[in-house]
Write a protein that holds these residues in place. Sequence first.
Motif, PDB file in Angstrom:
ATOM      1  N   GLY A 269       0.229  -1.377   0.068  1.00 10.68           N
ATOM      2  CA  GLY A 269      -0.260   0.088   0.743  1.00 10.68           C
ATOM      3  C   GLY A 269       0.601   1.377  -0.011  1.00 10.68           C
ATOM      4  N   LYS A 270       2.276   0.657  -0.365  1.00  6.89           N
ATOM      5  CA  LYS A 270       2.905   2.591  -0.335  1.00  6.89           C
ATOM      6  C   LYS A 270       3.781   2.827  -1.572  1.00  6.89           C
ATOM      7  CE  LYS A 270       4.480   1.463   3.828  1.00  6.89           C
ATOM      8  NZ  LYS A 270       4.081   0.134   4.084  1.00  6.89           N
ATOM      9  N   LYS A 271       3.600   4.483  -1.483  1.00  8.04           N
ATOM     10  CA  LYS A 271       3.293   4.955  -2.938  1.00  8.04           C
ATOM     11  C   LYS A 271       4.630   5.053  -3.241  1.00  8.04           C
ATOM     12  CE  LYS A 271      -0.368   8.115  -1.284  1.00  8.04           C
ATOM     13  NZ  LYS A 271      -0.699   9.852  -1.213  1.00  8.04           N
ATOM     14  N   ILE A 272       5.485   4.876  -4.603  1.00  6.82           N
ATOM     15  CA  ILE A 272       6.517   4.124  -4.648  1.00  6.82           C
ATOM     16  C   ILE A 272       7.010   4.930  -6.035  1.00  6.82           C
ATOM     17  CG2 ILE A 272       8.067   2.766  -5.399  1.00  6.82           C
ATOM     18  CD1 ILE A 272       6.338   0.374  -4.061  1.00  6.82           C
ATOM     19  N   VAL A 273       7.628   5.929  -5.920  1.00  5.44           N
ATOM     20  CA  VAL A 273       8.697   6.574  -7.253  1.00  5.44           C
ATOM     21  C   VAL A 273       9.574   6.123  -7.544  1.00  5.44           C
ATOM     22  CG1 VAL A 273       8.907   8.932  -8.290  1.00  5.44           C
ATOM     23  CG2 VAL A 273       7.653   8.785  -7.153  1.00  5.44           C
ATOM     24  N   VAL A 274       9.823   5.565  -9.197  1.00  2.00           N
ATOM     25  CA  VAL A 274      10.654   4.246  -9.693  1.00  2.00           C
ATOM     26  C   VAL A 274      10.932   6.165 -10.832  1.00  2.00           C
ATOM     27  CG1 VAL A 274      11.335   3.379 -11.324  1.00  2.00           C
ATOM     28  CG2 VAL A 274      10.114   2.742  -9.261  1.00  2.00           C
ATOM     29  N   ILE A 275      12.726   6.136 -10.609  1.00  2.00           N
ATOM     30  CA  ILE A 275      12.883   7.452 -11.017  1.00  2.00           C
ATOM     31  C   ILE A 275      13.895   7.006 -12.367  1.00  2.00           C
ATOM     32  CG2 ILE A 275      14.890   9.061 -11.378  1.00  2.00           C
ATOM     33  CD1 ILE A 275      13.309   9.973  -8.671  1.00  2.00           C
ATOM     34  N   GLY A 276      13.549   6.455 -13.665  1.00  4.34           N
ATOM     35  CA  GLY A 276      13.841   6.215 -14.637  1.00  4.34           C
ATOM     36  C   GLY A 276      13.771   5.394 -15.509  1.00  4.34           C
ATOM     37  N   SER A 277      13.459   4.829 -17.118  1.00  2.01           N
ATOM     38  CA  SER A 277      12.076   3.949 -17.269  1.00  2.01           C
ATOM     39  C   SER A 277      12.800   2.918 -18.786  1.00  2.01           C
ATOM     40  CB  SER A 277      11.198   4.971 -18.365  1.00  2.01           C
ATOM     41  OG  SER A 277      12.416   6.155 -19.190  1.00  2.01           O
ATOM     42  N   SER A 278      14.171   2.481 -18.373  1.00  3.42           N
ATOM     43  CA  SER A 278      14.051   1.808 -18.759  1.00  3.42           C
ATOM     44  C   SER A 278      14.835   0.672 -17.760  1.00  3.42           C
ATOM     45  CB  SER A 278      16.405   1.873 -18.742  1.00  3.42           C
ATOM     46  OG  SER A 278      17.219   1.629 -19.942  1.00  3.42           O
ATOM     47  N   VAL A 297       8.776   7.861 -13.705  1.00  2.03           N
ATOM     48  CA  VAL A 297       9.090   8.793 -14.100  1.00  2.03           C
ATOM     49  C   VAL A 297      10.379   8.914 -15.067  1.00  2.03           C
ATOM     50  CG1 VAL A 297      10.431  11.266 -13.673  1.00  2.03           C
ATOM     51  CG2 VAL A 297       8.753  10.565 -12.103  1.00  2.03           C
ATOM     52  N   GLY A 298      10.759   9.219 -16.249  1.00  2.63           N
ATOM     53  CA  GLY A 298      11.102   9.015 -17.348  1.00  2.63           C
ATOM     54  C   GLY A 298      11.405  10.378 -18.152  1.00  2.63           C
ATOM     55  N   MET A 299      12.258  10.362 -18.709  1.00  3.90           N
ATOM     56  CA  MET A 299      12.933  11.747 -19.790  1.00  3.90           C
ATOM     57  C   MET A 299      12.440  12.058 -20.777  1.00  3.90           C
ATOM     58  SD  MET A 299      16.942  12.181 -17.848  1.00  3.90           S
ATOM     59  CE  MET A 299      16.812  13.784 -19.460  1.00  3.90           C
ATOM     60  N   GLU A 300      12.336  10.153 -21.529  1.00  2.00           N
ATOM     61  CA  GLU A 300      12.229  10.093 -22.693  1.00  2.00           C
ATOM     62  C   GLU A 300      10.553  10.628 -23.786  1.00  2.00           C
ATOM     63  OE1 GLU A 300      14.878   6.776 -24.250  1.00  2.00           O
ATOM     64  OE2 GLU A 300      13.444   6.232 -22.317  1.00  2.00           O
ATOM     65  N   VAL A 346      12.434  10.792   2.682  1.00  2.00           N
ATOM     66  CA  VAL A 346      11.488  10.963   1.662  1.00  2.00           C
ATOM     67  C   VAL A 346      10.480  11.091   1.848  1.00  2.00           C
ATOM     68  CG1 VAL A 346      11.869   9.056   0.329  1.00  2.00           C
ATOM     69  CG2 VAL A 346      12.370  11.406  -1.350  1.00  2.00           C
ATOM     70  N   GLY A 347       9.873  11.928   0.930  1.00  4.26           N
ATOM     71  CA  GLY A 347       8.322  12.549   0.949  1.00  4.26           C
ATOM     72  C   GLY A 347       7.498  12.966  -0.037  1.00  4.26           C
ATOM     73  N   ALA A 348       8.445  13.486  -1.265  1.00  3.61           N
ATOM     74  CA  ALA A 348       8.401  13.407  -2.549  1.00  3.61           C
ATOM     75  C   ALA A 348       9.003  14.071  -3.080  1.00  3.61           C
ATOM     76  CB  ALA A 348       6.785  14.700  -2.223  1.00  3.61           C
ATOM     77  N   VAL A 349       8.684  13.487  -4.341  1.00  5.24           N
ATOM     78  CA  VAL A 349       9.740  13.861  -5.636  1.00  5.24           C
ATOM     79  C   VAL A 349       9.148  15.391  -6.744  1.00  5.24           C
ATOM     80  CG1 VAL A 349      10.781  12.982  -8.029  1.00  5.24           C
ATOM     81  CG2 VAL A 349      10.436  11.439  -5.848  1.00  5.24           C
ATOM     82  N   HIS A 350      10.092  16.076  -6.422  1.00  5.65           N
ATOM     83  CA  HIS A 350       9.426  17.146  -7.560  1.00  5.65           C
ATOM     84  C   HIS A 350       9.944  17.636  -8.740  1.00  5.65           C
ATOM     85  CE1 HIS A 350       8.210  19.237  -3.824  1.00  5.65           C
ATOM     86  NE2 HIS A 350       8.812  18.415  -3.218  1.00  5.65           N
ATOM     87  N   LEU A 351       8.722  17.392 -10.184  1.00  2.00           N
ATOM     88  CA  LEU A 351       9.664  17.967 -10.981  1.00  2.00           C
ATOM     89  C   LEU A 351      10.006  18.727 -11.600  1.00  2.00           C
ATOM     90  CD1 LEU A 351       7.098  14.755 -12.288  1.00  2.00           C
ATOM     91  CD2 LEU A 351       9.451  14.859 -11.486  1.00  2.00           C
ATOM     92  N   LYS A 352      10.439  18.984 -12.942  1.00  2.00           N
ATOM     93  CA  LYS A 352      10.863  20.514 -13.240  1.00  2.00           C
ATOM     94  C   LYS A 352       9.709  20.875 -13.567  1.00  2.00           C
ATOM     95  CE  LYS A 352      15.088  19.867 -14.149  1.00  2.00           C
ATOM     96  NZ  LYS A 352      16.700  19.858 -15.102  1.00  2.00           N
ATOM     97  N   ASP A 353       9.268  20.439 -13.882  1.00  2.00           N
ATOM     98  CA  ASP A 353       7.156  20.989 -14.686  1.00  2.00           C
ATOM     99  C   ASP A 353       6.008  21.580 -13.454  1.00  2.00           C
ATOM    100  OD1 ASP A 353       6.670  19.176 -14.036  1.00  2.00           O
ATOM    101  OD2 ASP A 353       5.220  18.172 -15.952  1.00  2.00           O
ATOM    102  N   ASP A 360       7.203   7.050   0.014  1.00  2.00           N
ATOM    103  CA  ASP A 360       6.699   6.678   0.857  1.00  2.00           C
ATOM    104  C   ASP A 360       8.311   6.219   0.644  1.00  2.00           C
ATOM    105  OD1 ASP A 360       4.835   7.145   2.682  1.00  2.00           O
ATOM    106  OD2 ASP A 360       3.828   5.351   0.449  1.00  2.00           O
ATOM    107  N   LEU A 361       8.711   5.999  -0.883  1.00  2.00           N
ATOM    108  CA  LEU A 361       9.950   4.929  -0.691  1.00  2.00           C
ATOM    109  C   LEU A 361      11.242   5.393  -2.414  1.00  2.00           C
ATOM    110  CD1 LEU A 361      10.567   1.722  -1.774  1.00  2.00           C
ATOM    111  CD2 LEU A 361       7.833   2.395  -0.633  1.00  2.00           C
ATOM    112  N   VAL A 362      11.561   6.033  -2.676  1.00  2.00           N
ATOM    113  CA  VAL A 362      12.029   5.976  -4.368  1.00  2.00           C
ATOM    114  C   VAL A 362      13.186   4.998  -4.304  1.00  2.00           C
ATOM    115  CG1 VAL A 362      13.176   8.050  -5.707  1.00  2.00           C
ATOM    116  CG2 VAL A 362      11.376   8.540  -4.128  1.00  2.00           C
ATOM    117  N   ILE A 363      12.934   5.107  -6.200  1.00  2.00           N
ATOM    118  CA  ILE A 363      13.517   3.335  -6.301  1.00  2.00           C
ATOM    119  C   ILE A 363      14.246   3.859  -7.807  1.00  2.00           C
ATOM    120  CG2 ILE A 363      14.521   0.955  -7.652  1.00  2.00           C
ATOM    121  CD1 ILE A 363      11.918   0.135  -5.326  1.00  2.00           C
ATOM    122  N   LEU A 364      15.438   4.387  -7.707  1.00  2.00           N
ATOM    123  CA  LEU A 364      16.566   4.957  -9.021  1.00  2.00           C
ATOM    124  C   LEU A 364      16.955   3.771 -10.103  1.00  2.00           C
ATOM    125  CD1 LEU A 364      19.009   7.643  -7.009  1.00  2.00           C
ATOM    126  CD2 LEU A 364      17.052   8.138  -8.167  1.00  2.00           C
ATOM    127  N   GLY A 365      17.181   4.257 -11.007  1.00  2.00           N
ATOM    128  CA  GLY A 365      17.047   3.439 -12.516  1.00  2.00           C
ATOM    129  C   GLY A 365      17.297   4.140 -12.961  1.00  2.00           C
TER     130      GLY A 365
END
Length: 548
Positions: A269-278, A297-300, A346-353, A360-365
């Motif tokens: 039941g966590k809010k998970i942000v994954v940075i990287g869409s590879s 979250v991905g750049m492409e 961590v509590g939030a990830v902020h995007l440039k827009d 609740d957690l962030v995973i970097l890929g």
Amino acid sequence: MAQEYKLKGLSSLDLKSGEKREVEVEGVEKGKVLLVKLGDKTHALSSNCTHYGAPLVKGILTPDGRLTCPWHGACFKVESGDVEDAPALDPLAKFDVAEKNGAVYITGDEATIKASMRPNNHKCTPQGQDKVVIVGGGSGTMGALLALREQGYKGAITVISREPNPPIDRTKLSKALIPDVSKVALREEGWYSSAAIEMLSDEVTAVDFENKKVSTKSGDSHSYTKLILAMGGTPKMLPLPGFKELNNVFLLRTIADVHKILGAVGDKGKKIVVIGSSFIGMEVANCLSKENTVTVVGMEKAPLERIMGEQVGNIFKSLLEKNGVKFHMEAGVDKATPSSTNTQNVGAVHLKDGTTLDADLVILGIGVRPATDFLKNSTPAPSLEDDGSLRTNESFQVTGLADVYAIGDIATYPYHGPGGNGSPTRIEHWNVAQNGGRSVGLSIARGPSAKPKSFIPIFWSALGSQLRYCGNTMNGWDELVLKGEPDKAKFAAFYASGETVVAVATMQMDPVNSKCAELMRRGNMPSKSELKDGVDVLEIGLPQQVKI
């Protein structure tokens, strides 16, 4: 104990040359063997791939007797059952087969028939003064260890790895987040001692290439006659505010990383942000999506666009969306900020827009870099490529260093697959590392007479459905030929540079990818125009000669 077993439904060996037939073994529960007619001789082998159990009757048979798994590229020699290509670790069992009294029989023991593999004896008592030291404990290391002992190398072997566990199937970490070492270990610990392989958990800090010595963090020094560098990659950290300072921001490379991620996920039941869409990001997002809210979250424009293109990338995106994953594409990350309830986390990830994603957690890929930093402390310090890798020749011998090899994520080697033309290429694939290790093990065991191993890069991924991929696009591609039913995630994607097909990706189209890898290896892959005109790769004959 070996005995005769009758094959169900056969009165004679009536296979045509090049035919494969899976047959049940009478008297052995769920027992099956694969009959293969090669030339004028019929062979009886284990029926399933020793990697993940794929039915080899659906695989690819070549005129020179290679049998390739339809799933992940593992390859076996029909004459012996021996492993030809990764990722298989164990050979197939081979059984005597004969006609008798209007029936067909094999000779073997029940346990081997059921296991669908041949017990491989790697036991060894070291002899002489030769010693191989391997730095790293991943796929490449496993390939080298197997080849060294299989090819009769009698010298001592020491493996030095930063990880506390022996080599694991690292591909399962991002796909399934398995925390139990025993479920992903490539070999039981007893195997290493029986093969006279010393396994050390330590960190190499420098190499004295002139005097052939390796120094470690614990203060030990290890001499070698041959050195294999197989350190793999180091996951990249996002150099932005909050990501290094806050807890519950994770990388994924080791079993320890899996434990940390699962600990943070807790009761789901966590809010998970994954940075990287590879691949890593997409796989872990898919894995966690069933019981959590996951955002990628991905750049492409689309996931994996750089490698697969926007059209195919959107197929993967759609598959994960069906599993509940949300996407923010063409997005730049600005920072991470603390949780309001625990400022250490961590509590939030902020995007440039301006978008804010609660987390609740962030995973970097976001990729890896070659784990070669310690080589800067070596004597002499070897020349590194701009990306930190080591340049090698086709045999993975490091340029300018005697008796030193580099394999896997740290190696830039001449690529001779379609469109490669010997271009220096670094490929971060499980199979490439393991095949490189097998090539090096063969070179060391056999000496100067050994030829470089010829293989086509193959990888796979779990992206809502199983993806297969072969070839490489290091020199780019300019057109995609897409066949099948893409709207149903059933497709074969052919990536072309000019008329040359340099890579192929498939979903639900086995064994198209395995066939294409063999066609590429033999220089007989159809052109872009031929594919557009309707040529079916499964109908193309395989030449005897290997061209790479």
